[in-house]
Design an enzyme around this catalytic site. Sequence first.
Site, PDB file in Angstrom:
ATOM      1  N   ALA A 181     -13.200 -14.164 -17.829  1.00 42.40           N
ATOM      2  CA  ALA A 181     -12.560 -14.818 -18.721  1.00 42.40           C
ATOM      3  C   ALA A 181     -11.498 -14.219 -17.373  1.00 42.40           C
ATOM      4  O   ALA A 181     -11.364 -12.875 -17.774  1.00 42.40           O
ATOM      5  CB  ALA A 181     -12.400 -15.083 -19.615  1.00 42.40           C
ATOM      6  N   ASP A 224     -11.606 -27.417 -16.972  1.00 44.23           N
ATOM      7  CA  ASP A 224     -10.042 -27.540 -17.359  1.00 44.23           C
ATOM      8  C   ASP A 224      -9.938 -26.444 -17.835  1.00 44.23           C
ATOM      9  O   ASP A 224      -8.461 -25.822 -16.989  1.00 44.23           O
ATOM     10  CB  ASP A 224     -10.065 -28.284 -18.293  1.00 44.23           C
ATOM     11  CG  ASP A 224     -10.150 -30.145 -18.308  1.00 44.23           C
ATOM     12  OD1 ASP A 224      -9.852 -30.598 -17.036  1.00 44.23           O
ATOM     13  OD2 ASP A 224     -10.961 -31.333 -18.717  1.00 44.23           O
TER      14      ASP A 224
HETATM   15  N1  LIG Z   1     -17.788 -15.242 -15.419  1.00 43.21           N
HETATM   16  C1  LIG Z   1     -17.006 -15.755 -16.371  1.00 43.21           C
HETATM   17  N2  LIG Z   1     -17.493 -15.318 -17.755  1.00 43.21           N
HETATM   18  C2  LIG Z   1     -16.726 -16.269 -19.062  1.00 43.21           C
HETATM   19  N3  LIG Z   1     -16.146 -16.776 -18.731  1.00 43.21           N
HETATM   20  C3  LIG Z   1     -14.922 -17.316 -17.605  1.00 43.21           C
HETATM   21  C4  LIG Z   1     -16.111 -16.637 -15.991  1.00 43.21           C
HETATM   22  N4  LIG Z   1     -15.201 -17.555 -15.683  1.00 43.21           N
HETATM   23  C5  LIG Z   1     -13.819 -18.140 -16.323  1.00 43.21           C
HETATM   24  N5  LIG Z   1     -14.520 -18.007 -17.363  1.00 43.21           N
HETATM   25  C6  LIG Z   1     -13.431 -18.654 -18.337  1.00 43.21           C
HETATM   26  O1  LIG Z   1     -14.573 -19.693 -19.276  1.00 43.21           O
HETATM   27  C7  LIG Z   1     -13.971 -21.152 -19.451  1.00 43.21           C
HETATM   28  C8  LIG Z   1     -13.933 -22.616 -20.203  1.00 43.21           C
HETATM   29  O2  LIG Z   1     -14.654 -22.994 -18.579  1.00 43.21           O
HETATM   30  P1  LIG Z   1     -14.051 -23.977 -17.639  1.00 43.21           P
HETATM   31  O3  LIG Z   1     -13.001 -24.370 -18.100  1.00 43.21           O
HETATM   32  O4  LIG Z   1     -14.869 -23.539 -16.176  1.00 43.21           O
HETATM   33  O5  LIG Z   1     -15.732 -24.819 -18.585  1.00 43.21           O
HETATM   34  P2  LIG Z   1     -15.497 -25.650 -19.622  1.00 43.21           P
HETATM   35  O6  LIG Z   1     -14.059 -24.892 -20.986  1.00 43.21           O
HETATM   36  O7  LIG Z   1     -17.073 -25.831 -19.943  1.00 43.21           O
HETATM   37  O8  LIG Z   1     -14.993 -26.829 -19.787  1.00 43.21           O
HETATM   38  P3  LIG Z   1     -13.849 -28.269 -19.885  1.00 43.21           P
HETATM   39  O9  LIG Z   1     -13.039 -26.930 -19.701  1.00 43.21           O
HETATM   40  O10 LIG Z   1     -14.059 -29.347 -18.713  1.00 43.21           O
HETATM   41  O11 LIG Z   1     -14.046 -28.082 -21.276  1.00 43.21           O
HETATM   42  C9  LIG Z   1     -12.065 -20.838 -19.155  1.00 43.21           C
HETATM   43  O12 LIG Z   1     -11.523 -20.869 -19.716  1.00 43.21           O
HETATM   44  C10 LIG Z   1     -12.450 -19.258 -18.203  1.00 43.21           C
HETATM   45  O13 LIG Z   1     -10.992 -18.611 -18.433  1.00 43.21           O
HETATM   46  C1  LIG Z   2     -17.075 -42.313 -32.281  1.00 39.32           C
HETATM   47  C2  LIG Z   2     -16.640 -42.654 -31.019  1.00 39.32           C
HETATM   48  C3  LIG Z   2     -15.525 -41.283 -30.994  1.00 39.32           C
HETATM   49  C4  LIG Z   2     -15.331 -40.929 -30.046  1.00 39.32           C
HETATM   50  C5  LIG Z   2     -14.375 -40.345 -28.945  1.00 39.32           C
HETATM   51  C6  LIG Z   2     -13.846 -39.472 -27.981  1.00 39.32           C
HETATM   52  C7  LIG Z   2     -12.349 -39.394 -27.422  1.00 39.32           C
HETATM   53  C8  LIG Z   2     -12.555 -38.304 -26.411  1.00 39.32           C
HETATM   54  C9  LIG Z   2     -11.552 -37.601 -25.971  1.00 39.32           C
HETATM   55  C10 LIG Z   2     -11.205 -36.561 -25.062  1.00 39.32           C
HETATM   56  C11 LIG Z   2      -9.970 -36.678 -24.718  1.00 39.32           C
HETATM   57  C12 LIG Z   2      -9.837 -35.842 -23.779  1.00 39.32           C
HETATM   58  C13 LIG Z   2      -7.971 -34.627 -23.165  1.00 39.32           C
HETATM   59  C14 LIG Z   2      -8.513 -33.788 -22.961  1.00 39.32           C
HETATM   60  C15 LIG Z   2      -8.907 -32.382 -23.247  1.00 39.32           C
HETATM   61  C16 LIG Z   2      -9.294 -31.672 -22.198  1.00 39.32           C
HETATM   62  O1  LIG Z   2      -8.053 -30.798 -21.949  1.00 39.32           O
HETATM   63  C17 LIG Z   2      -9.944 -30.536 -22.957  1.00 39.32           C
HETATM   64  C18 LIG Z   2      -9.862 -29.030 -21.714  1.00 39.32           C
HETATM   65  O2  LIG Z   2     -11.974 -29.809 -21.216  1.00 39.32           O
HETATM   66  N1  LIG Z   2     -10.469 -31.454 -23.525  1.00 39.32           N
HETATM   67  C19 LIG Z   2     -11.452 -30.938 -24.993  1.00 39.32           C
HETATM   68  O3  LIG Z   2     -10.351 -30.751 -25.405  1.00 39.32           O
HETATM   69  C20 LIG Z   2     -12.622 -31.616 -25.876  1.00 39.32           C
HETATM   70  C21 LIG Z   2     -11.845 -32.071 -26.982  1.00 39.32           C
HETATM   71  C22 LIG Z   2     -13.407 -33.569 -27.272  1.00 39.32           C
HETATM   72  C23 LIG Z   2     -13.407 -34.344 -27.997  1.00 39.32           C
HETATM   73  C24 LIG Z   2     -14.525 -34.952 -28.196  1.00 39.32           C
END
Ligand SMILES: Nc1ncnc2c1ncn2[C@@H]1O[C@H](COP(=O)(O)OP(=O)(O)OP(=O)(O)O)[C@@H](O)[C@H]1O
Ligand SMILES: CCCCCCCCCCCCC/C=C/[C@@H](O)[C@H](CO)NC(=O)CCCCC
Length: 543
Positions: free
Chosen positions: A172, A196
């Site tokens: 990370a 994200d």
């Molecule tokens: N090689 C690595 N090993 C461990 N962690 C890493 C590595 N490269 C990046 N990261 C960290 O992993 C974290 C999560 O990654 P990423 O956002 O790609 O996936 P996610 O959390 O599954 O998806 P989302 O953010 O869409 O929910 C990031 O905050 C990043 O800093």
């Molecule tokens: C019974 C039905 C209930 C359904 C509720 C579904 C709601 C989904 C809403 C999702 C909103 C996402 C907003 C974005 C957040 C991102 O910056 C963040 C990083 O990837 N993701 C989460 O925090 C992940 C958040 C995940 C939450 C579930």
Amino acid sequence: MEQLPGGRRLRLASSLGLGQRCWEVTLDEERGLLAWRDPRPPRRGADNCFVPTSEIIAVEETEQNKKQRSTGKWQKMAKPHAFTVYYVKKARNHRWRCRDVTFWCADEYLCNQWIQALKELLEMQKCRPKQLLVYINPYGGKRQGKRIYEQKVAPLFSLASISADVVVTEHANHAKDNLFEVNISKYDGVVCVGGDGMFSEVMHGLIGRMQKDSGIDQNNPKAPLAQCNIRIGIIPAGSTDCVCYSTVGISDPVTSALHIIIGDCQPLDVSSVHHNNTFLKYAVSLLGYGFYGDVLKDSEKKRWMGPMRYDYSGFKTFLSHHYYEGTISFQPAKHTLGSPRDKDSCRTGCCVCKESEQQLAEQRKKCGFKHEEDEDEWKVIKGKFLAINVVNMSCACPRSPKGLSPAAHLADGTADLILVRKCSRFDFLRYLVRHTNRDDQFDFSFVDVYRVKSFQFTSKLSEDNESSVTDIGKKRFGQFCRDHPACCCNIANSTWNCDGETLDSSAIEVRVHCQLMKLFARGIEENCTDEAAYSHSSIEQLL
Ligand SMILES: Nc1ncnc2c1ncn2[C@@H]1O[C@H](COP(=O)(O)OP(=O)(O)OP(=O)(O)O)[C@@H](O)[C@H]1O
Ligand SMILES: CCCCCCCCCCCCC/C=C/[C@@H](O)[C@H](CO)NC(=O)CCCCC
Ligand SMILES: [Ca+2]
């Protein structure tokens, strides 16, 4: 071929072979279209085909022994002089694909003339990147980042003659730290393959580097920040992929790669988050306290579950039904068009965002990067909240296709502040379900929404601790609700979910920076299929 006075080509029209027949093929620089038409009277299924020149990916002279893409068989071509045009084909739901068409020419001269004209046109597209820096998180989402890049994205980049320096991250913050060291001027853009969190890392690296190079102190919450002009491309390979989905309309690696290749540009608002004059983080999608903070905190322990962790922790957090007390102060956005209750959403070429861009340019002209004292009024709200969400964009994602604030704008310099007050579990469920359907999620007596340009929050717990640090009784009883032991009132703080990363402080100060950075995207298109975007009559005119 018609010529412009300067010798520049205006229109190239020839009869070229396609399949078993001759088609009328036209390249019109003025209208920016390549079109081909079967000259025989129209019959069912036969159609005019066209592609905007800005969406041509590449042109290649076709080898005589060309492997047919559709059948995979080797086919000896009947005519020796041919060229292939690779272009963007828009399908349903904002999905883009790379398609190709091969035209056969009567002679070598004509073939070269077409190839040269198309190559010159591609050269003229100055917004297209030539050299990219790519960071791949191999552990994001379902751990497919490397495979997605190698199999789906790299071949397209090489087709479009884009060279890429690829870094597979080892830990990370690898990408973020690396961005402070690299020779950034070498690149036309930075691409992150991940979710994200990975996007957030790359954004922090680029914005932080920009401020460092410009001598701006990020710890000063009032400092006007230097705009970051190098674009970021997101190849979605994460768990939520909210930034990608909200700016492209789909979370699909090939679609995103094509937006990068054709050099799209979408400005994006960024919020800075501070605590006590210390910079904490930047946010582009969700800053969530209460429900979304608790979901994130719980889900971090279950990373091994992959994207499913959010469903598991979401359900668990929903059952716990905690609410939090605190004080919110905010400055309402006054100078922007639009409101969070609008029926229209931010779409490609959005006029609300354009207006904000103009205002930003005028403000820069007037006072440069000097800080202008902000005298606008602050509103204060105290209460008990199940969720406090501050969103810079709609936060649409596959789980919630219209997002947490469907009318939020990508680049208007504002965020939508959504307050979900203490309510029954059933009502909160009704609210959450509206994240997933078409019903108005703000049409509840316990939900308020405001469009803001800055925002502050202090939890009751930290207010109490600050006002009576010597009150040992309060400290000793720490996490329990003394008045109602069985209720869901949580004396402990929640955690801020900042684009999927937790923040250490509950008391925060947030400011939206209008269009601080840019993405390789164009926002969500209104008419997203080729068929909807171009009426047949306009193609008839061209041909
Ligand atoms: N090689 C690595 N090993 C461990 N962690 C890493 C590595 N490269 C990046 N990261 C960290 O992993 C974290 C999560 O990654 P990423 O956002 O790609 O996936 P996610 O959390 O599954 O998806 P989302 O953010 O869409 O929910 C990031 O905050 C990043 O800093
Ligand atoms: C019974 C039905 C209930 C359904 C509720 C579904 C709601 C989904 C809403 C999702 C909103 C996402 C907003 C974005 C957040 C991102 O910056 C963040 C990083 O990837 N993701 C989460 O925090 C992940 C958040 C995940 C939450 C579930
Ligand atoms: Ca915004």
